[in-house]
Design a protein around this motif. Structure first.
Motif, short mmCIF file in Angstrom:
data_model
loop_
_atom_site.label_atom_id
_atom_site.label_comp_id
_atom_site.label_asym_id
_atom_site.label_seq_id
_atom_site.Cartn_x
_atom_site.Cartn_y
_atom_site.Cartn_z
N SER A 82 -0.24 62.46 9.37
CA SER A 82 0.21 63.48 9.36
C SER A 82 -1.20 64.10 9.32
O SER A 82 -1.83 65.39 9.87
CB SER A 82 1.32 63.91 8.78
N LEU A 83 -1.54 63.92 7.90
CA LEU A 83 -2.97 64.79 7.47
C LEU A 83 -4.49 63.93 8.15
O LEU A 83 -5.00 65.46 8.58
CB LEU A 83 -3.10 63.31 5.82
N VAL A 84 -4.55 62.72 8.74
CA VAL A 84 -5.68 62.42 9.62
C VAL A 84 -5.56 63.44 10.88
O VAL A 84 -6.47 64.06 11.68
CB VAL A 84 -5.68 61.69 9.95
N THR A 85 -4.54 63.80 11.16
CA THR A 85 -3.88 64.51 12.40
C THR A 85 -4.27 66.31 12.42
O THR A 85 -4.73 66.43 13.40
CB THR A 85 -2.10 64.51 13.26
N ALA A 86 -4.17 66.55 11.36
CA ALA A 86 -4.29 67.59 10.69
C ALA A 86 -6.18 68.05 10.61
O ALA A 86 -6.53 68.65 10.88
CB ALA A 86 -3.88 68.56 9.59
N ILE A 87 -6.87 66.96 10.26
CA ILE A 87 -7.98 66.90 9.93
C ILE A 87 -8.90 67.05 11.84
O ILE A 87 -9.45 67.72 11.97
CB ILE A 87 -8.48 66.29 8.94
N PHE A 88 -8.24 66.21 12.99
CA PHE A 88 -8.75 66.66 13.43
C PHE A 88 -8.60 67.79 14.66
O PHE A 88 -9.38 68.09 15.14
CB PHE A 88 -8.92 64.93 14.66
N MET A 89 -6.63 68.04 14.60
CA MET A 89 -6.94 68.08 15.46
C MET A 89 -7.17 69.96 14.77
O MET A 89 -7.58 71.17 15.24
CB MET A 89 -5.77 69.11 15.57
N LEU A 90 -7.65 70.38 13.41
CA LEU A 90 -8.03 71.27 12.86
C LEU A 90 -9.13 71.91 13.68
O LEU A 90 -9.89 72.81 13.77
CB LEU A 90 -7.56 71.74 11.50
N THR A 91 -10.01 70.37 13.30
CA THR A 91 -11.65 71.09 14.19
C THR A 91 -11.31 71.18 15.00
O THR A 91 -12.69 71.90 15.52
CB THR A 91 -12.23 69.57 13.57
N VAL A 92 -10.93 70.30 16.00
CA VAL A 92 -10.77 70.41 17.96
C VAL A 92 -10.65 71.79 17.74
O VAL A 92 -10.73 73.07 19.02
CB VAL A 92 -9.92 69.99 18.52
N SER A 93 -9.41 72.49 17.39
CA SER A 93 -9.24 73.78 17.83
C SER A 93 -9.89 74.74 17.15
O SER A 93 -10.25 76.21 17.92
CB SER A 93 -7.61 74.19 16.60
N VAL A 94 -10.74 74.65 16.13
CA VAL A 94 -11.50 75.63 15.32
C VAL A 94 -12.45 76.02 16.54
O VAL A 94 -13.49 76.54 16.75
CB VAL A 94 -11.88 75.36 13.70
N LEU A 95 -13.00 74.90 16.84
CA LEU A 95 -13.87 74.32 18.45
C LEU A 95 -14.11 74.95 19.58
O LEU A 95 -14.35 76.00 19.54
CB LEU A 95 -14.72 73.40 18.18
N ALA A 96 -12.09 74.79 19.64
CA ALA A 96 -11.80 75.48 21.52
C ALA A 96 -12.47 77.11 20.47
O ALA A 96 -11.54 77.68 22.11
CB ALA A 96 -10.71 75.26 21.24
#
Length: 150
Positions: A82-96
């Motif tokens: 959950s924590l690793v997914t949150a970090i990766f998805m936050l990065t991708v979402s902010v860049l998107a």
């Protein structure tokens, strides 16, 4: 039909299961938006990988394989995921969501941010369960449970 409580309760009726399914729906929607908008490949790969891992954990809990494979401490792996997914998805979402992207990519980023919130809620639910109901070899024991040897 009476509501089942405890370990016999199916995952789809629990709050944890509903949050996982909502997380899966939001991540699939985000990935679909990234595919439609022809986003950069890392966005699609990261969200696709997260969809695969979420499906793995849902299948694991639906078929109760976590009880069969008891040599792995599944709640800890679920929290780390959950924590690793949150970090990766936050990065991708902010860049998107950056200004020079298309509207569909921004929608995918918003769904990704909602998936990040679900990841954090999922991790908090599992952590709370571990805190109040520990399992595995490291169970909390009160002083009343100790047997005295005379």
């Amino acid at each position: 039909m009476p509501v089942q409580k405890g370990k016999d309760r199916p995952i789809c009726y629990s709050v944890k299961g509903q949050v996982k399914i909502l997380r899966l729906i939001l991540t699939v929607t985000s990935m679909s938006c990234f595919i439609i908008s022809q986003a950069p490949e890392p966005y699609i790969v990261i969200t696709g990988f997260e969809v695969t891992i979420i499906c793995f954990f849902i299948i694991l809990y639906v078929f109760r394989l976590d009880l069969l494979l008891n040599y792995i401490f599944w709640p800890l792996l679920d929290i780390i995921n959950s924590l690793v997914t949150a970090i990766f998805m936050l990065t991708v979402s902010v860049l998107a969501i950056t200004p020079e992207t298309s509207t569909i990519m921004v929608i995918g980023g918003v769904f990704g941010l909602l998936a990040v919130i679900c990841c954090l809620v999922d991790g908090a639910l599992i952590y709370r369960k571990l805190l109040f109901n520990p399992g595995g070899p490291y169970q909390k024991r009160s002083t009343h449970d100790k047997t005295s040897v005379l």
